[in-house]
Motif scaffolding. Structure first.
Motif, PDB file in Angstrom:
ATOM      1  N   VAL A 152       0.839  -1.201   0.000  1.00  0.00           N
ATOM      2  CA  VAL A 152       0.000   0.000   0.000  1.00  0.00           C
ATOM      3  C   VAL A 152       0.871   1.247   0.000  1.00  0.00           C
ATOM      4  O   VAL A 152       2.064   1.199   0.317  1.00  0.00           O
ATOM      5  CB  VAL A 152      -0.941   0.044   1.232  1.00  0.00           C
ATOM      6  CG1 VAL A 152      -1.893  -1.129   1.238  1.00  0.00           C
ATOM      7  CG2 VAL A 152      -0.134   0.096   2.527  1.00  0.00           C
ATOM      8  N   ASN A 153       0.247   2.380  -0.348  1.00  0.00           N
ATOM      9  CA  ASN A 153       0.935   3.658  -0.230  1.00  0.00           C
ATOM     10  C   ASN A 153       1.238   3.945   1.235  1.00  0.00           C
ATOM     11  O   ASN A 153       0.443   3.626   2.122  1.00  0.00           O
ATOM     12  CB  ASN A 153       0.058   4.774  -0.794  1.00  0.00           C
ATOM     13  CG  ASN A 153       0.064   4.780  -2.311  1.00  0.00           C
ATOM     14  OD1 ASN A 153       1.121   4.864  -2.929  1.00  0.00           O
ATOM     15  ND2 ASN A 153      -1.113   4.677  -2.917  1.00  0.00           N
ATOM     16  N   GLN A 154       2.374   4.556   1.470  1.00  0.00           N
ATOM     17  CA  GLN A 154       2.792   4.860   2.834  1.00  0.00           C
ATOM     18  C   GLN A 154       1.711   5.649   3.595  1.00  0.00           C
ATOM     19  O   GLN A 154       1.470   5.400   4.782  1.00  0.00           O
ATOM     20  CB  GLN A 154       4.098   5.658   2.816  1.00  0.00           C
ATOM     21  CG  GLN A 154       4.660   5.987   4.188  1.00  0.00           C
ATOM     22  CD  GLN A 154       4.998   4.731   4.987  1.00  0.00           C
ATOM     23  OE1 GLN A 154       5.623   3.815   4.465  1.00  0.00           O
ATOM     24  NE2 GLN A 154       4.552   4.676   6.230  1.00  0.00           N
ATOM     25  N   ALA A 155       1.048   6.560   2.922  1.00  0.00           N
ATOM     26  CA  ALA A 155       0.030   7.383   3.581  1.00  0.00           C
ATOM     27  C   ALA A 155      -1.147   6.554   4.089  1.00  0.00           C
ATOM     28  O   ALA A 155      -1.843   6.946   5.034  1.00  0.00           O
ATOM     29  CB  ALA A 155      -0.471   8.450   2.615  1.00  0.00           C
ATOM     30  N   ASP A 156      -1.384   5.391   3.479  1.00  0.00           N
ATOM     31  CA  ASP A 156      -2.519   4.535   3.856  1.00  0.00           C
ATOM     32  C   ASP A 156      -2.133   3.416   4.818  1.00  0.00           C
ATOM     33  O   ASP A 156      -2.985   2.587   5.179  1.00  0.00           O
ATOM     34  CB  ASP A 156      -3.139   3.914   2.599  1.00  0.00           C
ATOM     35  CG  ASP A 156      -3.686   4.964   1.648  1.00  0.00           C
ATOM     36  OD1 ASP A 156      -4.215   5.977   2.146  1.00  0.00           O
ATOM     37  OD2 ASP A 156      -3.565   4.770   0.419  1.00  0.00           O
ATOM     38  N   PHE A 157      -0.869   3.373   5.226  1.00  0.00           N
ATOM     39  CA  PHE A 157      -0.365   2.232   5.988  1.00  0.00           C
ATOM     40  C   PHE A 157      -1.128   2.046   7.307  1.00  0.00           C
ATOM     41  O   PHE A 157      -1.545   0.920   7.643  1.00  0.00           O
ATOM     42  CB  PHE A 157       1.134   2.404   6.262  1.00  0.00           C
ATOM     43  CG  PHE A 157       1.754   1.258   6.995  1.00  0.00           C
ATOM     44  CD1 PHE A 157       2.074   0.081   6.326  1.00  0.00           C
ATOM     45  CD2 PHE A 157       2.010   1.335   8.357  1.00  0.00           C
ATOM     46  CE1 PHE A 157       2.643  -0.995   7.004  1.00  0.00           C
ATOM     47  CE2 PHE A 157       2.583   0.267   9.040  1.00  0.00           C
ATOM     48  CZ  PHE A 157       2.902  -0.899   8.370  1.00  0.00           C
TER      49      PHE A 157
END
Length: 567
Positions: free
Chosen positions: A246-251
């Motif tokens: 996943v994107n880091q922002a959604d982790f």
């Protein structure tokens, strides 16, 4: 190496030799060495040919085989046998009721070589025509084979832990700067783990996925994988593995989704928005922000089960939850008086070194001949030794107990004059396990009603991934324990974890105390208490409702007061 790693190849060899019709005389040296290792007569910190050859009872041939196992995990004679045997034969050996002779008959006479073959033979009537298989045994074998097919690929949480650690180490080596977390069943502390699930956050999830799959240890299954998901096998990892990218922002949000049950995620707060809904609206830096956005109290792992956690949060705080540090001592343990490996002194010394204040000793009772159960004379001898040791301790105590077999009609396993000599009695079923719900429940109820029963041991008798245990009416059993003030254990052995965590809240709501018991048969087995704590925390067990979080003085007073009511 562990005892299991040494013994497993030897036991496989014995089994396969018998399946192939090997004579009993030639197998005696192997049976002897298995017994020596199993009973602690032979165990070496450093295995070497020189040491083994100087050990009484170890022949040159056996020493060579043991060193082969130490060096490569197997030995040539075993591998030769495996090459001559259908792969499913070892799986059939896992089924209750199938010994080597019956396995050989199934193979040679009916070409049944796997549990799946056995199920088909039960269903199409072929097994009913085979010699030595009656209607009841066929039904039992079918149930056992189905249980195996549903569970053989799983691992106990305790066995999955080092596997998960290996997976984490491999991924960190490939992606040293990525955000990585274990999620799914393992992160939620479920007793049985069917697969490992991991989450990786990065700025470029698709290329990160490609970076992982490019590594030689990772073999992806293309049909079940996708650009943001790896499914497949990892070298050195026995469990099926899924990795989400996943994107880091959604982790943080994705990790939260994958460590909570759907019922938990569907909980709506004061605003009417559920946790699932707020997760879709924005990104979060931590889990606390997620609960705040939904206007709900914070629930820590592993309590996000969608059961009673919201009611729990209204009454308790995080610091109320049971921890390993809160435990004051282990109850329900075995010594070399029955089937344990260590002495009373050794068990006590191990506890003292860990900072515990007491230990309960509850060796097997006389009916348990298979476990060297204690005769009346040996009970008194053990109690005399305990008195002597207790006199030498300053801030530690050994409590005198027994794990009394619950006999067929629910009786405890000693006359009253012996029962009254114990500080406490753990009542457990070990024999005649093939019972229907009413029979098993009534057998337990009669034991619970006995005034000498202090604690109910592993209520269902289950062995996770091996046998389901006998069926019981949990509600009636717990209600009876409440009425008769009987403590219920969470047997912390990772093969048991019984009482199941899903019944702990009901027990506590009825005023039943829970004891987290290791059922240790060796000093290191005392550390199994941590597995019991994991499932107890999942259930929301608090320190105040945990019996062995009480002090030494409180436990002594409880036992004394309970005994005084019998007199």
């Amino acid at each position: 190496m562990t005892k299991k790693q040494i013994l497993s190849p030897l036991k496989k060899y014995l089994l396969l030799k018998e399946v192939h019709g090997g004579n009993s005389f030639s197998l005696r040296p192997y049976q002897k060495i298995i017994s020596m290792i199993d009973n602690g007569v032979l165990w070496l910190e450093e295995w070497s040919s020189e040491t083994l050859l100087n050990t009484e009872g170890v022949s040159k041939n056996i020493a060579g085989i043991l060193m082969e196992i130490v060096e490569k995990g197997t030995f040539d004679k075993l591998e030769e046998l495996i090459d001559k045997t259908p792969a499913g034969i070892l799986d059939l050996a896992q089924l209750k009721g199938l010994g080597p002779k019956k396995i050989m008959a199934l193979w040679m006479d009916s070409n049944i070589t796997t549990p799946e073959d056995l199920i088909l033979a039960c269903d199409d009537g072929r097994l009913a025509k085979a010699k030595g298989f009656g209607a009841k045994s066929i039904e039992s074998l079918r149930e056992s084979a189905i249980f195996w097919t549903e569970n053989h690929f799983k691992e106990h949480w305790a066995d999955a832990e080092p596997i998960a650690e290996r997976l984490m180490a491999k991924v960190k080596e490939i992606l040293p700067t990525a955000s990585i977390a274990l999620v799914g069943d393992f992160a939620m502390d479920l007793p049985e783990i069917s697969a490992l699930e991991m989450l990786i956050g990065s700025l470029t999830p698709i290329s990160t996925h490609q970076q992982v799959t490019a590594h030689e240890d990772f073999t992806e299954a293309p049909k079940t994988s996708g650009p943001f998901t790896f499914r497949g096998k990892v070298a050195g990892i026995s469990l099926p593995t899924t990795i989400h990218f996943v994107n880091q922002a959604d982790f943080v949000a994705e990790k939260f989704k994958r460590t909570a049950m759907p019922q938990h995620l569907n909980k709506a707060g004061k605003s009417g928005q559920s946790l699932r809904m707020v997760l879709e609206e924005k990104t979060f830096e931590n889990e606390q922000q997620i609960y705040e956005a939904a206007e709900l109290p914070f629930i820590q792992l592993p309590m996000r089960n969608g059961t009673h956690e919201w009611e729990w949060a209204q009454q308790f705080k995080a610091e109320d939850l049971i921890t390993t540090a809160a435990l004051q001592g282990p109850i329900h343990n075995h010594t070399h008086y029955s089937d344990g490996m260590n002495s009373l002194q050794e068990m006590a010394d191990y506890c003292i070194a860990k900072g515990w204040k007491y230990i309960g000793i509850s060796d097997h009772s006389q009916t348990a001949a298979y476990a060297n159960g204690l005769s009346t004379e040996r009970v008194l001898a053990q109690q005399a030794e305990i008195d002597e040791l207790n006199a030498s301790f300053k801030d530690f105590k050994i409590f005198k107990g027994i794990e009394s077999d619950i006999l067929q009609q629910g009786e405890l396993d000693y006359p009253e004059e012996i029962l009254k000599t114990f500080d406490f009695i753990v009542a457990s079923i070990h024999g005649n396990l093939s019972m229907d719900l009413e029979t098993a429940t009534n057998r337990l109820l009669r034991a619970i009603e006995n005034p000498y029963t202090t604690m109910l041991g592993h209520p269902t008798g289950r062995l996770l991934l091996k046998r389901a245990g006998y069926p019981i009416d949990h509600q009636r059993i717990i209600d009876a324990c409440a009425e008769h003030q009987v403590i219920i254990e969470i047997n912390a052995n990772p093969w048991r974890l019984d009482l199941d965590w899903q019944w702990v809240n009901y027990a506590v709501s009825k005023g039943v105390m829970i004891s987290i018991n290791p059922d240790a048969h060796v000093t290191t087995g005392l550390d199994d208490m941590r597995y019991g704590v994991k499932v107890a925390k999942k259930a929301g067990l608090t320190i105040k409702d945990t019996f062995n979080a009480k002090s030494r003085e409180e436990v002594a007073a409880y036992f004394a007061e309970r005994k005084s009511r019998i007199q």
